[in-house]
Design a protein around this motif. Sequence first.
Motif, PDB file in Angstrom:
ATOM      1  N   UNK A 266       4.439 -11.058 -28.805  1.00  0.00           N
ATOM      2  CA  UNK A 266       4.750 -10.499 -30.135  1.00  0.00           C
ATOM      3  C   UNK A 266       4.688  -8.981 -30.123  1.00  0.00           C
ATOM      4  N   UNK A 267       3.700  -8.411 -29.461  1.00  0.00           N
ATOM      5  CA  UNK A 267       3.586  -6.952 -29.393  1.00  0.00           C
ATOM      6  C   UNK A 267       4.788  -6.367 -28.670  1.00  0.00           C
ATOM      7  N   UNK A 268       5.217  -6.998 -27.592  1.00  0.00           N
ATOM      8  CA  UNK A 268       6.386  -6.522 -26.861  1.00  0.00           C
ATOM      9  C   UNK A 268       7.644  -6.646 -27.718  1.00  0.00           C
ATOM     10  N   UNK A 269       7.783  -7.715 -28.459  1.00  0.00           N
ATOM     11  CA  UNK A 269       8.949  -7.909 -29.312  1.00  0.00           C
ATOM     12  C   UNK A 269       8.997  -6.858 -30.407  1.00  0.00           C
TER      13      UNK A 269
ATOM     14  N   UNK B 131      12.462  -2.561 -32.463  1.00  0.00           N
ATOM     15  CA  UNK B 131      12.516  -1.404 -33.346  1.00  0.00           C
ATOM     16  C   UNK B 131      13.838  -0.689 -33.178  1.00  0.00           C
ATOM     17  N   UNK B 132      14.611  -0.648 -34.233  1.00  0.00           N
ATOM     18  CA  UNK B 132      15.919   0.004 -34.175  1.00  0.00           C
ATOM     19  C   UNK B 132      16.008   1.172 -35.154  1.00  0.00           C
ATOM     20  N   UNK B 133      14.908   1.563 -35.742  1.00  0.00           N
ATOM     21  CA  UNK B 133      14.938   2.678 -36.675  1.00  0.00           C
ATOM     22  C   UNK B 133      14.882   2.213 -38.111  1.00  0.00           C
ATOM     23  N   UNK B 134      15.143   3.125 -39.001  1.00  0.00           N
ATOM     24  CA  UNK B 134      15.079   2.852 -40.439  1.00  0.00           C
ATOM     25  C   UNK B 134      16.276   2.039 -40.908  1.00  0.00           C
ATOM     26  N   UNK B 135      16.081   1.179 -41.909  1.00  0.00           N
ATOM     27  CA  UNK B 135      17.245   0.528 -42.523  1.00  0.00           C
ATOM     28  C   UNK B 135      18.175   1.606 -43.092  1.00  0.00           C
TER      29      UNK B 135
ATOM     30  N   UNK C  66       0.748   5.790 -34.387  1.00  0.00           N
ATOM     31  CA  UNK C  66       1.737   6.664 -35.003  1.00  0.00           C
ATOM     32  C   UNK C  66       2.521   5.813 -36.001  1.00  0.00           C
ATOM     33  N   UNK C  67       2.996   6.436 -37.074  1.00  0.00           N
ATOM     34  CA  UNK C  67       3.761   5.743 -38.114  1.00  0.00           C
ATOM     35  C   UNK C  67       5.060   6.492 -38.375  1.00  0.00           C
ATOM     36  N   UNK C  68       6.024   5.771 -38.931  1.00  0.00           N
ATOM     37  CA  UNK C  68       7.298   6.337 -39.364  1.00  0.00           C
ATOM     38  C   UNK C  68       7.481   5.999 -40.836  1.00  0.00           C
ATOM     39  N   UNK C  69       8.027   6.946 -41.603  1.00  0.00           N
ATOM     40  CA  UNK C  69       8.436   6.640 -42.979  1.00  0.00           C
ATOM     41  C   UNK C  69       9.924   6.961 -43.107  1.00  0.00           C
ATOM     42  N   UNK C  70      10.591   6.163 -43.934  1.00  0.00           N
ATOM     43  CA  UNK C  70      12.019   6.306 -44.182  1.00  0.00           C
ATOM     44  C   UNK C  70      12.211   6.511 -45.685  1.00  0.00           C
ATOM     45  N   UNK C  71      12.755   7.651 -46.064  1.00  0.00           N
ATOM     46  CA  UNK C  71      12.995   7.957 -47.477  1.00  0.00           C
ATOM     47  C   UNK C  71      14.464   7.763 -47.811  1.00  0.00           C
ATOM     48  N   UNK C  72      14.746   7.425 -49.055  1.00  0.00           N
ATOM     49  CA  UNK C  72      16.098   7.080 -49.471  1.00  0.00           C
ATOM     50  C   UNK C  72      16.566   7.945 -50.631  1.00  0.00           C
ATOM     51  N   UNK C  73      17.871   8.178 -50.688  1.00  0.00           N
ATOM     52  CA  UNK C  73      18.460   9.048 -51.707  1.00  0.00           C
ATOM     53  C   UNK C  73      18.309   8.466 -53.105  1.00  0.00           C
ATOM     54  N   UNK C  74      18.125   9.335 -54.064  1.00  0.00           N
ATOM     55  CA  UNK C  74      18.083   8.999 -55.496  1.00  0.00           C
ATOM     56  C   UNK C  74      17.039   7.949 -55.855  1.00  0.00           C
TER      57      UNK C  74
ATOM     58  N   UNK D  18       5.050   0.920 -32.501  1.00  0.00           N
ATOM     59  CA  UNK D  18       4.319   0.228 -31.435  1.00  0.00           C
ATOM     60  C   UNK D  18       3.586   1.223 -30.558  1.00  0.00           C
ATOM     61  N   UNK D  19       2.478   0.816 -29.996  1.00  0.00           N
ATOM     62  CA  UNK D  19       1.670   1.721 -29.158  1.00  0.00           C
ATOM     63  C   UNK D  19       2.428   2.194 -27.916  1.00  0.00           C
ATOM     64  N   UNK D  20       3.454   1.449 -27.519  1.00  0.00           N
ATOM     65  CA  UNK D  20       4.218   1.822 -26.327  1.00  0.00           C
ATOM     66  C   UNK D  20       5.343   2.815 -26.626  1.00  0.00           C
ATOM     67  N   UNK D  21       5.611   3.095 -27.898  1.00  0.00           N
ATOM     68  CA  UNK D  21       6.660   4.062 -28.251  1.00  0.00           C
ATOM     69  C   UNK D  21       6.194   5.460 -27.856  1.00  0.00           C
ATOM     70  N   UNK D  22       7.013   6.151 -27.081  1.00  0.00           N
ATOM     71  CA  UNK D  22       6.665   7.483 -26.603  1.00  0.00           C
ATOM     72  C   UNK D  22       7.603   8.572 -27.094  1.00  0.00           C
ATOM     73  N   UNK D  23       8.779   8.163 -27.608  1.00  0.00           N
ATOM     74  CA  UNK D  23       9.748   9.174 -28.019  1.00  0.00           C
ATOM     75  C   UNK D  23      10.632   8.607 -29.124  1.00  0.00           C
ATOM     76  N   UNK D  24      10.895   9.428 -30.142  1.00  0.00           N
ATOM     77  CA  UNK D  24      11.835   9.065 -31.204  1.00  0.00           C
ATOM     78  C   UNK D  24      12.820  10.206 -31.393  1.00  0.00           C
TER      79      UNK D  24
END
Length: 131
Positions: A13-16, A21-25, A91-99, A109-115
């Motif tokens: 599950x952690x690997x999945x 992870x494909x980014x923000x909707x 580390x966390x990511x936030x995605x903000x939306x218009x209007x 994920x802990x294995x993410x090293x670059x965005x």
Amino acid sequence: MRIRLFAAALIWCAAMNAADFTGCPAQVAVSPQRIARAVPGWTPLTAEDAIHRLASVTFYDGHPSEKASLAPDAENRRVQTWTFAAQSRAYWITCGYSSTTVVLARELGREVRKCVVRYDGAGAVSSVSCR
């Protein structure tokens, strides 16, 4: 045997989570807002069909409520790059939306090293990728 199966399932599950992870909707649907208090002489209207497109991306050292946002390591008009060192806190990511004030947050994920966040010619977010 059950413990081994459970441990294997957790690792899978952690690997999945990282692999998926494909980014923000790209956009979100939001329920219409309502005015909290009537304004004399005015009639409130809502834009029912508004599309709320991805407008901003922010990365954090820890949960976003701690307000420890991170500056990109490299940037130009079209690309921003963040590099993450291994550490015990997430580390966390936030995605903000218009209007809208809607923001989606997710732990990386802990294995993410670059965005990498890419922008189109008008300065709108066109893609987010993490590996």
